[in-house]
Design a protein around this motif. Structure first.
Motif, PDB file in Angstrom:
ATOM      1  N   ASN A 123      -8.271   8.258   4.787  1.00  0.00           N
ATOM      2  CA  ASN A 123      -8.889   7.363   3.802  1.00  0.00           C
ATOM      3  C   ASN A 123      -7.923   7.005   2.665  1.00  0.00           C
ATOM      4  O   ASN A 123      -8.354   6.504   1.639  1.00  0.00           O
ATOM      5  N   GLU A 124      -6.628   7.260   2.870  1.00  0.00           N
ATOM      6  CA  GLU A 124      -5.623   6.952   1.858  1.00  0.00           C
ATOM      7  C   GLU A 124      -4.461   6.196   2.497  1.00  0.00           C
ATOM      8  O   GLU A 124      -3.456   6.772   2.901  1.00  0.00           O
ATOM      9  N   VAL A 125      -4.637   4.879   2.601  1.00  0.00           N
ATOM     10  CA  VAL A 125      -3.638   4.010   3.218  1.00  0.00           C
ATOM     11  C   VAL A 125      -3.488   2.774   2.343  1.00  0.00           C
ATOM     12  O   VAL A 125      -4.487   2.175   1.942  1.00  0.00           O
ATOM     13  N   PHE A 126      -2.241   2.423   2.048  1.00  0.00           N
ATOM     14  CA  PHE A 126      -2.026   1.185   1.311  1.00  0.00           C
ATOM     15  C   PHE A 126      -0.890   0.378   1.925  1.00  0.00           C
ATOM     16  O   PHE A 126      -0.059   0.904   2.661  1.00  0.00           O
ATOM     17  N   ILE A 127      -0.901  -0.917   1.621  1.00  0.00           N
ATOM     18  CA  ILE A 127       0.136  -1.847   2.067  1.00  0.00           C
ATOM     19  C   ILE A 127       0.950  -2.254   0.846  1.00  0.00           C
ATOM     20  O   ILE A 127       0.403  -2.452  -0.247  1.00  0.00           O
ATOM     21  N   LEU A 128       2.258  -2.364   1.073  1.00  0.00           N
ATOM     22  CA  LEU A 128       3.181  -2.622  -0.018  1.00  0.00           C
ATOM     23  C   LEU A 128       4.381  -3.409   0.526  1.00  0.00           C
ATOM     24  O   LEU A 128       4.777  -3.194   1.677  1.00  0.00           O
ATOM     25  N   ALA A 129       4.967  -4.264  -0.284  1.00  0.00           N
ATOM     26  CA  ALA A 129       6.190  -4.960   0.111  1.00  0.00           C
ATOM     27  C   ALA A 129       7.271  -3.915   0.394  1.00  0.00           C
ATOM     28  O   ALA A 129       7.439  -2.956  -0.360  1.00  0.00           O
ATOM     29  N   THR A 130       7.989  -4.093   1.494  1.00  0.00           N
ATOM     30  CA  THR A 130       9.016  -3.127   1.891  1.00  0.00           C
ATOM     31  C   THR A 130      10.073  -2.958   0.816  1.00  0.00           C
ATOM     32  O   THR A 130      10.501  -1.835   0.530  1.00  0.00           O
ATOM     33  N   SER A 131      10.498  -4.039   0.207  1.00  0.00           N
ATOM     34  CA  SER A 131      11.532  -3.946  -0.824  1.00  0.00           C
ATOM     35  C   SER A 131      11.069  -3.089  -2.003  1.00  0.00           C
ATOM     36  O   SER A 131      11.852  -2.302  -2.547  1.00  0.00           O
ATOM     37  N   ILE A 132       9.809  -3.204  -2.369  1.00  0.00           N
ATOM     38  CA  ILE A 132       9.268  -2.383  -3.459  1.00  0.00           C
ATOM     39  C   ILE A 132       9.183  -0.926  -3.015  1.00  0.00           C
ATOM     40  O   ILE A 132       9.539  -0.004  -3.764  1.00  0.00           O
ATOM     41  N   PHE A 133       8.727  -0.708  -1.787  1.00  0.00           N
ATOM     42  CA  PHE A 133       8.667   0.660  -1.258  1.00  0.00           C
ATOM     43  C   PHE A 133      10.040   1.319  -1.304  1.00  0.00           C
ATOM     44  O   PHE A 133      10.183   2.460  -1.740  1.00  0.00           O
ATOM     45  N   ARG A 178      -1.972  -2.701  -1.992  1.00  0.00           N
ATOM     46  CA  ARG A 178      -3.315  -3.097  -1.563  1.00  0.00           C
ATOM     47  C   ARG A 178      -3.870  -1.963  -0.720  1.00  0.00           C
ATOM     48  O   ARG A 178      -3.354  -1.665   0.360  1.00  0.00           O
ATOM     49  N   TRP A 179      -4.895  -1.290  -1.231  1.00  0.00           N
ATOM     50  CA  TRP A 179      -5.517  -0.179  -0.518  1.00  0.00           C
ATOM     51  C   TRP A 179      -6.411  -0.716   0.590  1.00  0.00           C
ATOM     52  O   TRP A 179      -7.133  -1.698   0.398  1.00  0.00           O
ATOM     53  N   LEU A 180      -6.363  -0.079   1.743  1.00  0.00           N
ATOM     54  CA  LEU A 180      -7.249  -0.467   2.842  1.00  0.00           C
ATOM     55  C   LEU A 180      -8.629   0.118   2.617  1.00  0.00           C
ATOM     56  O   LEU A 180      -8.769   1.213   2.066  1.00  0.00           O
ATOM     57  N   ASP A 181      -9.651  -0.603   3.076  1.00  0.00           N
ATOM     58  CA  ASP A 181     -11.007  -0.069   2.996  1.00  0.00           C
ATOM     59  C   ASP A 181     -11.129   1.103   3.972  1.00  0.00           C
ATOM     60  O   ASP A 181     -10.231   1.359   4.780  1.00  0.00           O
ATOM     61  N   SER A 182     -12.226   1.823   3.906  1.00  0.00           N
ATOM     62  CA  SER A 182     -12.363   3.069   4.673  1.00  0.00           C
ATOM     63  C   SER A 182     -12.235   2.856   6.184  1.00  0.00           C
ATOM     64  O   SER A 182     -11.587   3.647   6.873  1.00  0.00           O
ATOM     65  N   LYS A 183     -12.800   1.792   6.717  1.00  0.00           N
ATOM     66  CA  LYS A 183     -12.727   1.535   8.158  1.00  0.00           C
ATOM     67  C   LYS A 183     -11.284   1.261   8.592  1.00  0.00           C
ATOM     68  O   LYS A 183     -10.792   1.836   9.565  1.00  0.00           O
ATOM     69  N   ASN A 184     -10.598   0.375   7.883  1.00  0.00           N
ATOM     70  CA  ASN A 184      -9.223   0.037   8.243  1.00  0.00           C
ATOM     71  C   ASN A 184      -8.258   1.189   7.977  1.00  0.00           C
ATOM     72  O   ASN A 184      -7.289   1.370   8.717  1.00  0.00           O
ATOM     73  N   ALA A 185      -8.521   1.964   6.948  1.00  0.00           N
ATOM     74  CA  ALA A 185      -7.686   3.140   6.673  1.00  0.00           C
ATOM     75  C   ALA A 185      -7.819   4.160   7.805  1.00  0.00           C
ATOM     76  O   ALA A 185      -6.826   4.713   8.279  1.00  0.00           O
ATOM     77  N   MET A 199      -9.165  11.319  -2.777  1.00  0.00           N
ATOM     78  CA  MET A 199      -8.358  10.123  -2.829  1.00  0.00           C
ATOM     79  C   MET A 199      -8.186   9.639  -4.264  1.00  0.00           C
ATOM     80  O   MET A 199      -7.190   9.027  -4.588  1.00  0.00           O
ATOM     81  N   LYS A 200      -9.092   9.957  -5.106  1.00  0.00           N
ATOM     82  CA  LYS A 200      -9.042   9.399  -6.448  1.00  0.00           C
ATOM     83  C   LYS A 200      -7.779   9.795  -7.193  1.00  0.00           C
ATOM     84  O   LYS A 200      -7.198   8.990  -7.896  1.00  0.00           O
ATOM     85  N   TYR A 201      -7.304  11.048  -7.033  1.00  0.00           N
ATOM     86  CA  TYR A 201      -6.108  11.455  -7.763  1.00  0.00           C
ATOM     87  C   TYR A 201      -4.881  10.710  -7.242  1.00  0.00           C
ATOM     88  O   TYR A 201      -4.042  10.248  -8.014  1.00  0.00           O
ATOM     89  N   ARG A 202      -4.740  10.587  -5.930  1.00  0.00           N
ATOM     90  CA  ARG A 202      -3.570   9.906  -5.371  1.00  0.00           C
ATOM     91  C   ARG A 202      -3.607   8.418  -5.728  1.00  0.00           C
ATOM     92  O   ARG A 202      -2.595   7.840  -6.118  1.00  0.00           O
ATOM     93  N   LYS A 203      -4.765   7.806  -5.586  1.00  0.00           N
ATOM     94  CA  LYS A 203      -4.881   6.386  -5.913  1.00  0.00           C
ATOM     95  C   LYS A 203      -4.534   6.154  -7.378  1.00  0.00           C
ATOM     96  O   LYS A 203      -3.791   5.222  -7.704  1.00  0.00           O
ATOM     97  N   ALA A 204      -5.010   7.017  -8.249  1.00  0.00           N
ATOM     98  CA  ALA A 204      -4.700   6.879  -9.679  1.00  0.00           C
ATOM     99  C   ALA A 204      -3.200   7.031  -9.930  1.00  0.00           C
ATOM    100  O   ALA A 204      -2.618   6.277 -10.712  1.00  0.00           O
TER     101      ALA A 204
END
Length: 132
Positions: free
Chosen positions: A81-91, A16-23, A1-6
């Motif tokens: 373990n790689e899930v994030f939330i983002l404003a739709t307009s930005i996406f 906003r990245w989700l923690d491991s449980k929520n991801a 996950m570190k490469y994708r997150k970076a």
């Protein structure tokens, strides 16, 4: 996950990245929406599926914005373990940076509607409506 997150963090998109449980929960939830015999959406639980082979970013931008609600937020699910939330307009403005062809498949859930988007590493997008 570190490469994708970076990579995503370098884009400065205010994700906003989700923690491991929520991801993991988000990944498990989206798994049922993926077809098991090809890269794409599962037509048994998704209706009104539209498919686009990405050949032009300009055409794809217009297609996405006309088929995906621009309001609210989305969850972008790459793996358990790689899930994030983002404003739709930005996406919608940054999809090509988020989905470089070298990246893996991803599911995007709109948080204010039942719309779902599947990005395939084969440079194909599918948009559909989750059945309730």
């Amino acid at each position: 996950m570190k490469y994708r997150k970076a990579e995503i963090e370098r884009l400065n998109l205010s994700v906003r990245w989700l923690d491991s449980k929520n991801a993991k929960n988000a990944y498990d939830f989206t798994a049922k929406y993926c077809a098991t015999d090809f890269y794409g959406l599962n037509s048994e639980v998704i209706e009104s599926i539209f498919r686009l082979k990405i050949e032009s970013n300009t055409i794809t931008d217009a297609w996405l914005k006309s088929n995906f609600n621009t309001e609210g937020t989305v969850q972008v699910v790459f793996s358990e373990n790689e899930v994030f939330i983002l404003a739709t307009s930005i996406f919608l403005d940054a999809w090509q940076d988020i989905f470089m062809p070298a990246r893996d498949d991803a599911i995007v859930l709109h948080n204010d509607s039942n719309k779902i988007l599947f990005y395939s590493h084969e440079h194909v997008l599918e948009i559909g409506q989750r059945k309730i």
